[in-house]
Scaffold this motif. Structure first.
Motif, short mmCIF file in Angstrom:
data_model
loop_
_atom_site.label_atom_id
_atom_site.label_comp_id
_atom_site.label_asym_id
_atom_site.label_seq_id
_atom_site.Cartn_x
_atom_site.Cartn_y
_atom_site.Cartn_z
N PHE A 1 -10.34 5.63 -3.40
CA PHE A 1 -10.84 4.28 -3.62
C PHE A 1 -12.07 4.30 -4.52
O PHE A 1 -12.23 3.44 -5.41
CB PHE A 1 -11.18 3.59 -2.30
N ARG B 1 -11.16 -3.02 4.86
CA ARG B 1 -11.47 -2.51 3.52
C ARG B 1 -12.58 -1.46 3.59
O ARG B 1 -12.60 -0.52 2.80
CB ARG B 1 -11.85 -3.66 2.59
N ASP C 1 0.81 -1.22 0.00
CA ASP C 1 0.00 0.00 0.00
C ASP C 1 0.84 1.27 0.00
O ASP C 1 0.33 2.36 -0.27
CB ASP C 1 -0.98 0.02 1.18
N LEU D 1 -8.56 9.27 1.12
CA LEU D 1 -8.31 7.91 0.66
C LEU D 1 -9.61 7.23 0.23
O LEU D 1 -9.62 6.46 -0.74
CB LEU D 1 -7.63 7.09 1.76
N ARG D 2 -10.71 7.54 0.89
CA ARG D 2 -12.00 6.98 0.46
C ARG D 2 -12.39 7.52 -0.92
O ARG D 2 -12.94 6.79 -1.74
CB ARG D 2 -13.08 7.30 1.50
N VAL E 1 -11.18 2.01 4.12
CA VAL E 1 -10.57 2.70 2.98
C VAL E 1 -11.59 3.04 1.89
O VAL E 1 -11.23 3.64 0.88
CB VAL E 1 -9.41 1.89 2.36
N THR F 1 -5.26 5.90 6.50
CA THR F 1 -6.34 4.95 6.30
C THR F 1 -7.61 5.47 6.97
O THR F 1 -7.58 5.89 8.12
CB THR F 1 -5.97 3.58 6.90
#
Length: 298
Positions: free
Chosen positions: A103, A262, A58, A99-100, A265, A94
């Protein structure tokens, strides 16, 4: 006489060269200012559309970056490279909104890359970011990495492969999830799903993906109820059934959400499976309708 002739020829040659440098070709006697300036060095950004032999990490330092052609054996394929907004002193943590958001962008790009929701196959998506030294040097990229796994159940292992995953789910494929045989534990709860050919007798089948709302990860039994309701609606559309109160009497459902890590994230895709807890069948039940999945009276 010969010396004078040589001197005259040399003078004419030099004159011709100077005339050429100042003539209609647009050149002049300054040989430096006609070369384009070299671009100034900038922070490192990885490439999309390449693969990597090493396992996913990562955080990717520059020294560990070693892309290979996707025709060669590899474990990871980079399907997209995006950029974080500026103004951050440190890489996003995280669970951070940044970061979301990354993703979510990777989720969309990965599904476009394979030709369907990537969760419909034996695939895993993850987001890689620069190391701290890379961030300090100005790198602001995030990398969308897709991997083939041996199962979408717990304890999955990445499978080395050759060839790109582009369009891998656009047509029938061995990667695509389909019919399953359940393994149950105490109380008849489904522990694992084992892929089988639909021609074999089986009691479950992948129905689709429910996009869960962006809420805290469930920690109590009551908080899982929307997941089952969402997957039942997915099952109804997939099987061609009315999404009504009788649905619970036609079939059970197995819900496979992303794990808590998961979820942090940004992964909100829930895999949904039809489950026939009272019988087994051969063939797919996709589009089977009420005749294929009648209301059970027992």
């Amino acid at each position: 006489m010969q010396r004078a002739t040589r001197t005259l020829v040399a003078a004419l040659t030099v004159g011709a060269l100077l005339a050429a440098c100042t003539g209609s070709g647009g050149l002049d006697a300054d040989l430096v200012d006609d070369w384009p300036a070299l671009p100034s060095p900038g922070p490192f950004t990885p490439a999309a559309g390449v693969c990597h032999e090493a396992d996913f990490a990562d955080v990717v330092p520059l020294g560990a970056y070693a892309p290979v052609d996707c025709a060669a054996s590899h474990r990871v394929e980079t399907v997209h490279v995006g950029a974080f907004a500026g103004g951050q002193d440190d890489p996003p943590a995280t669970g951070s909104p940044e970061l979301r958001t990354a993703f979510a962008q990777c989720d969309d790009r990965a599904s476009g890359h394979v030709g369907d929701n990537w969760r419909a196959g034996r695939l895993r998506l993850a987001v890689a970011v620069p190391s701290e030294p890379g961030w300090v040097a100005g790198s602001r990229w995030y990398r969308c990495d897709l991997m083939e796994v041996d199962t979408v159940e717990a304890a999955a292992t990445v499978v080395p492969r050759t060839g790109s995953l582009r369009d891998a789910l656009r047509a029938p494929s061995a990667l695509r999830l389909g019919c399953q045989q359940t393994r149950t534990g105490r109380g008849g709860v489904v522990q694992t799903l084992v892929p089988v050919e639909c021609a074999e007798r089986h009691d479950a089948e992948f129905a689709g993906v429910w996009p869960a709302p962006d809420r805290p990860y469930p920690t109590r039994n009551a908080e899982w109820a929307p997941f089952y309701a969402g997957c039942r609606s997915v099952l109804a559309r997939w099987a061609g059934l009315p999404d009504d109160g009788d649905l619970v009497f036609r079939s059970d459902v197995v819900v496979r959400p992303p794990g808590a890590g998961r979820w942090r994230v940004g992964d909100r895709g829930v895999r949904c499976y039809l489950w026939l807890s009272d019988r087994s069948v051969t063939g797919s039940l996709s589009g089977a309708g009420p005749a294929g999945l009648p209301v059970r009276t027992k």
